[in-house]
Scaffold this active site. Structure first.
Site, PDB file in Angstrom:
ATOM      1  N   GLY A  68      -1.716   4.885  -3.886  1.00  0.00           N
ATOM      2  CA  GLY A  68      -1.883   3.639  -4.384  1.00  0.00           C
ATOM      3  C   GLY A  68      -1.850   3.526  -5.922  1.00  0.00           C
ATOM      4  N   THR A 113       2.311   0.778  -5.000  1.00  0.00           N
ATOM      5  CA  THR A 113       0.922  -0.224  -4.544  1.00  0.00           C
ATOM      6  C   THR A 113       1.740  -1.524  -5.675  1.00  0.00           C
ATOM      7  OG1 THR A 113       0.014   0.382  -3.339  1.00  0.00           O
ATOM      8  CG2 THR A 113      -1.745  -1.220  -4.013  1.00  0.00           C
ATOM      9  N   ALA A 133       0.755  -1.167   0.179  1.00  0.00           N
ATOM     10  CA  ALA A 133       0.262  -0.522   0.095  1.00  0.00           C
ATOM     11  C   ALA A 133       0.968   1.555  -0.320  1.00  0.00           C
ATOM     12  CB  ALA A 133      -0.937  -0.094   1.329  1.00  0.00           C
ATOM     13  N   CYS A 134       0.306   2.203  -0.635  1.00  0.00           N
ATOM     14  CA  CYS A 134       1.181   3.469  -0.347  1.00  0.00           C
ATOM     15  C   CYS A 134      -0.200   4.582  -0.462  1.00  0.00           C
ATOM     16  CB  CYS A 134       2.229   3.612  -1.931  1.00  0.00           C
ATOM     17  SG  CYS A 134       1.013   3.535  -3.917  1.00  0.00           S
ATOM     18  N   PRO A 135       0.584   5.729  -0.444  1.00  0.00           N
ATOM     19  CA  PRO A 135      -0.292   6.700  -0.020  1.00  0.00           C
ATOM     20  C   PRO A 135      -1.342   6.818  -0.845  1.00  0.00           C
ATOM     21  CG  PRO A 135       1.654   7.768   0.943  1.00  0.00           C
ATOM     22  CD  PRO A 135       1.747   5.929   0.049  1.00  0.00           C
TER      23      PRO A 135
END
Length: 503
Positions: free
Chosen positions: A60, A64, A56-58
């Site tokens: 997305g 991700t 998950a990344c901020p």
């Protein structure tokens, strides 16, 4: 699809438009069949997955899925079974079942925002940055299966993580949880507001610019409505990241009070953290109540006391000083002369290339998001152009200075062009990770020059994403394209100077 070098080469060698389009159609059909085959294989799989992973990344969008793909490819080479959950902008996909969690040997969480962790209670869990899933896939897999991974324990009061992460890292993840949920409102609302100005007629009524025509008024009203949710969403999801669901409503109200109290983005930021830790304390206090009160906690005690205390905090403690700071910052930005703005653009543009999606990059991005709420749209333009330059500079360098790069690196030219034009800085990560001392200084220099020129040409942008696809709503688009070209060329020559020809 363009990460597949064979497919990319086939497009380059296509002899006609028809062949080019057929190749894309065939690739899409093959990918769809592969996805269906993967889903069927997972349904029919009766064994146990040795590993589980969550990426998950901020935003997305890029990290991700790049992290998930890297882990899946590496375990395939190692002959290990894995299921990878992706928490991207399109929602959570491929989530493991309770049985799969129970039966797996270990779990890898590669995330820059908070994910649901209570389900992993009692399992060996490794928690790392999402970029580590891309750059250190094999190392993470070996560490997870070594038997030395720490056992994760959930705090059952708040379902937040008890681990060895530093305070700074935890704060960063809480902040990114709020930012990632806020972005769709900012991006969609910003583009709609920009379209309103694009389609309006300024001469009808300058004081009502943006709403003079029915079409412009429609876009402006919808965009303003979306923007209105930005601060409550930010505060609400920061608070929820800290104290789980009871913190959501309290954070929302804190963000709304920040908006009404003129403390703006900074006030909502403070409100989110204040609400989260306030609810964490209240939940611990209410645990001392008799069991007969258990049913009243979520429906009465948490919201009533949480909202009451939050309102008092915002009205009398947070809003007054933060509103003064916010007003002073806005006035300072508005009063900046040409040279000061150029220096600011240089600084923010350079920050976007320092760690390409990491904390420094996100700090610049959060600052520009805050500036949008204050009406400083030139900062957004400088930040976005700074994020577009690194992949474009690398693409130019791999094309014009081939002797500095391996054959495999030369094959990424087209991919990096598309990523750069789309404002996806992450396309430059593999190069920066493999040779940071030569890649990063050149990219930072190119991004700084582009950011400075964007400010010099008075370019403004209301949409905090989109790259070349929002060029129609950028003021002075020709100046912006010139700044982008100059910054990319500066970065390219920097790479050519710093990187020596390969033997």
């Amino acid at each position: 699809m363009l990460m597949d070098t064979d497919f990319k080469d086939s497009l380059i060698n296509a002899q006609s438009v028809e062949e080019f389009m057929d190749l894309i159609n065939q690739k899409e059909a093959a990918q769809k069949a592969k996805e269906e085959e993967k889903e069927e294989a997972q349904k029919e799989f009766t064994g146990t997955y040795r590993l589980l992973a969550v990426t998950a990344c901020p935003t997305g969008i890029a990290h991700t899925y790049m992290s998930a793909e890297a882990l899946e490819e590496k375990v395939k080479q190692m002959g290990i079974t894995i299921i990878v959950e992706t928490d991207g902008s399109g929602g959570t996909k491929n989530a493991p079942t309770a049985k799969e969690i129970e039966e797996c040997e270990a779990i890898i969480v590669a995330a820059d925002k908070n994910v649901e962790m209570a389900r992993f209670d009692g399992k060996p869990v490794i928690q790392v940055k999402v970029a580590d899933g891309i750059n250190k896939a094999e190392e993470l897999i070996n560490e997870a299966l070594s038997g030395n991974a720490p056992i994760y324990h959930a705090d059952h009061v708040s379902t937040t993580v008890e681990n060895d992460e530093s305070v700074g890292r935890q704060i960063y993840k809480h902040l990114m949880n709020g930012v990632s949920h806020m972005l769709p409102f900012v991006i969609g609302g910003g583009i709609l507001i920009a379209l309103a100005f694009l389609f309006d007629d300024y001469t009808i009524d300058p004081s009502n610019f943006g709403k003079n025509t029915p079409l412009a008024a429609f876009f402006k009203t919808t965009g303003d409505t979306a923007f209105g949710f930005m601060l409550p969403i930010l505060a609400g999801y920061i608070s929820m990241s800290i104290s789980d669901r009871p913190g959501l409503a309290v954070g929302f109200v804190g963000g709304a009070l920040a908006s009404q109290g003129n403390s703006g983005f900074l006030g909502a930021l403070v409100a989110g953290f204040a609400a989260g830790y306030l609810m964490k304390v209240l939940r611990k206090l209410f645990d001392y109540l008799p069991d007969a009160f258990e049913g009243l906690k979520p429906v009465f005690l948490y919201p009533f006391f949480g909202l009451l205390l939050m309102a008092l905090l915002m009205t009398f403690i947070i809003n007054p000083p933060v509103a003064a700071i916010n007003t002073a910052l806005t006035n300072a930005l508005n009063s900046m002369g040409g040279s000061s703005k150029v220096i600011l653009g240089m600084l923010l543009g350079g920050m976007m290339a320092v760690d390409m999606g990491g904390p420094i990059n996100k700090a610049a991005y959060v600052f520009e998001t805050a500036s949008i709420t204050s009406g400083n749209y030139d900062i957004m333009a400088a930040v976005m152009i700074g994020g577009m330059v690194p992949p474009l500079a690398i693409a130019l360098a791999t094309f014009f200075f081939k002797n500095r790069f391996t054959k495999k690196e030369q094959q990424t030219t087209l991919t990096n062009v598309i990523m750069g034009l789309s404002f996806i800085t992450e396309g430059a990560i593999p190069f920066a990770a493999s040779d940071p001392l030569h890649i990063l200084p050149a990219c930072v220099a190119g991004s700084a020059v582009a950011g400075a020129l964007s400010m010099f040409f008075n370019c403004t942008l209301m949409a905090p994403h989109g790259g070349i696809f929002v060029i129609g709503v950028i003021s002075n688009p020709l100046g912006y394209l010139f700044a982008l070209a100059v910054g990319s060329v500066v970065g390219m020559f920097g790479l050519a100077l710093l990187k020596k020809p390969l033997k």
